[in-house]
Design a protein around this motif. Structure first.
Motif, PDB file in Angstrom:
ATOM      1  N   GLU A 187      -2.508   5.587   1.916  1.00  0.00           N
ATOM      2  CA  GLU A 187      -3.831   5.262   2.447  1.00  0.00           C
ATOM      3  C   GLU A 187      -4.260   6.263   3.496  1.00  0.00           C
ATOM      4  O   GLU A 187      -3.531   6.560   4.437  1.00  0.00           O
ATOM      5  N   ASP A 188      -5.450   6.817   3.288  1.00  0.00           N
ATOM      6  CA  ASP A 188      -6.121   7.550   4.356  1.00  0.00           C
ATOM      7  C   ASP A 188      -7.622   7.305   4.175  1.00  0.00           C
ATOM      8  O   ASP A 188      -8.001   6.385   3.449  1.00  0.00           O
TER       9      ASP A 188
ATOM     10  N   LYS B 159      -6.914   5.139  -1.326  1.00  0.00           N
ATOM     11  CA  LYS B 159      -6.054   3.990  -1.054  1.00  0.00           C
ATOM     12  C   LYS B 159      -5.389   3.562  -2.358  1.00  0.00           C
ATOM     13  O   LYS B 159      -6.074   3.223  -3.335  1.00  0.00           O
TER      14      LYS B 159
ATOM     15  N   ILE C  46       0.862  -1.179   0.000  1.00  0.00           N
ATOM     16  CA  ILE C  46       0.000   0.000   0.000  1.00  0.00           C
ATOM     17  C   ILE C  46       0.899   1.230   0.000  1.00  0.00           C
ATOM     18  O   ILE C  46       1.644   1.466   0.954  1.00  0.00           O
TER      19      ILE C  46
ATOM     20  N   ARG D 255      -2.862   0.890  -4.014  1.00  0.00           N
ATOM     21  CA  ARG D 255      -2.147  -0.380  -3.907  1.00  0.00           C
ATOM     22  C   ARG D 255      -1.142  -0.454  -5.057  1.00  0.00           C
ATOM     23  O   ARG D 255      -1.466  -0.121  -6.195  1.00  0.00           O
TER      24      ARG D 255
END
Lengths: 204, 204
Positions: free
Chosen positions: A19-20, A24, A16, A26
């Motif tokens: 991310e928050d 996100k 990742i 990946r």
């Protein structure tokens, strides 16, 4: 050169990268069927999206007018949003979104098509709905920072203005207008007959 | 409650939350016209995108079939991509993309519509083109990791299969199919007359 058949890439590793609450990302390490290593390949993970071309008993389409910060423009669009974990299914999700954003509900909903937002870099599917005979049942339920104006528009003139470029729109909504037009042309639902007749008359 | 008119948000601060060769995420601190602070609001910065519904002199549409890792599916799509800094304009960009991905060139190109990929979280516009009378002029020019199959498809049956859901597609391509259909119905270009007649006959 030996060309191999098209086949999915093998994912060797996923991390990742960001991310928050809102985004996100990946990042995959992939091996293609030809043996190439592709790294990093970013995929933005998204919820399933839904939107609806909702018609009143008078044949007006319900549009939402709001500021879209990505392009810094005030645009017309269709009611819609992301499927939430509390939604029983996509049909429940679009009924909830329509009610929250516009205050309209009731009527009959048809699932008319699916598309991809961006199949190369996003993992989500978009469901298009048509709703007929929806009526105003309550006030909008907006978040504090949301500001959405409701615009009712004659469907035939909306259809013409969308495809002539007079109403600039998100491609996901244009897909729904296309699915809805073909559905209306083939439907025998009594509420759609006046619009169907007009569409055939306009050669659309 | 005093409702203010829809207006763009004021950007108080911008930071880059993620950046590499493939992805750039800008995160804004914004103030709405109602005085709310929105932070962070992510915008994915993208180049302008282009795609084309390209027809051969025989009225076949040129499709590309490739693996799309975001949804891990092999999908049919239209030729297209991002405008590069070396492209003189969007028209040059789509001619380059068509030639690179399919080997087809020549003919006449029409700019038929614009849409947004995702106006809430991406800053780019998508230009849709229609090309007529393009012919095979060279081999594909693909990157090592690219693997694109060319599929020719009768336009009328393609149109029907797209809107019936038999050919699942990206919404950006569906928008182009919609723009192209309306353009063809209104065009007097001699190469489009057979398709126009068939479209009118099918009530599309």
């Amino acid at each position: 050169m030996i060309k191999k058949k098209l086949a999915p890439w093998e994912v060797l590793e996923s991390t990742i990268s960001y991310e928050d609450r809102w985004l996100k990302v990946r990042s995959d390490r992939c091996r293609t069927p030809q043996g190439s290593i592709i790294e990093p390949y970013h995929v933005i993970e998204c919820s399933t999206w839904v939107n609806v071309l909702a018609l009143t008993p008078e044949g007006q389409v319900i549009l939402v007018r709001e500021y879209r910060h990505g392009v810094r423009q005030i645009l017309l669009g269709l009611p819609g949003g992301g499927v939430e974990t509390t939604d029983e299914d996509v049909s429940a999700a679009i009924k909830r979104e329509l009610l929250e954003e516009t205050g309209y509900s009731g009527g009959t909903f048809f699932s008319i098509g699916q598309s991809y937002a961006n199949p190369s870099n996003q993992d989500n599917t978009v469901w298009s709905f048509l709703a007929v005979d929806v009526t105003l049942s309550q006030e909008q339920q907006l978040d504090e920072a949301e500001h959405i104006e409701i615009v009712l528009h004659d469907f035939i003139s909306f259809h013409e203005q969308v495809w002539s470029g007079a109403i600039p729109m998100q491609a996901l909504y244009l897909a729904t207008v296309g699915f809805a037009t073909q559905f209306i042309l083939r439907s025998t639902h009594p509420s759609l007959q006046p619009i169907r007749t007009q569409l055939l008359h306009h050669g659309s």
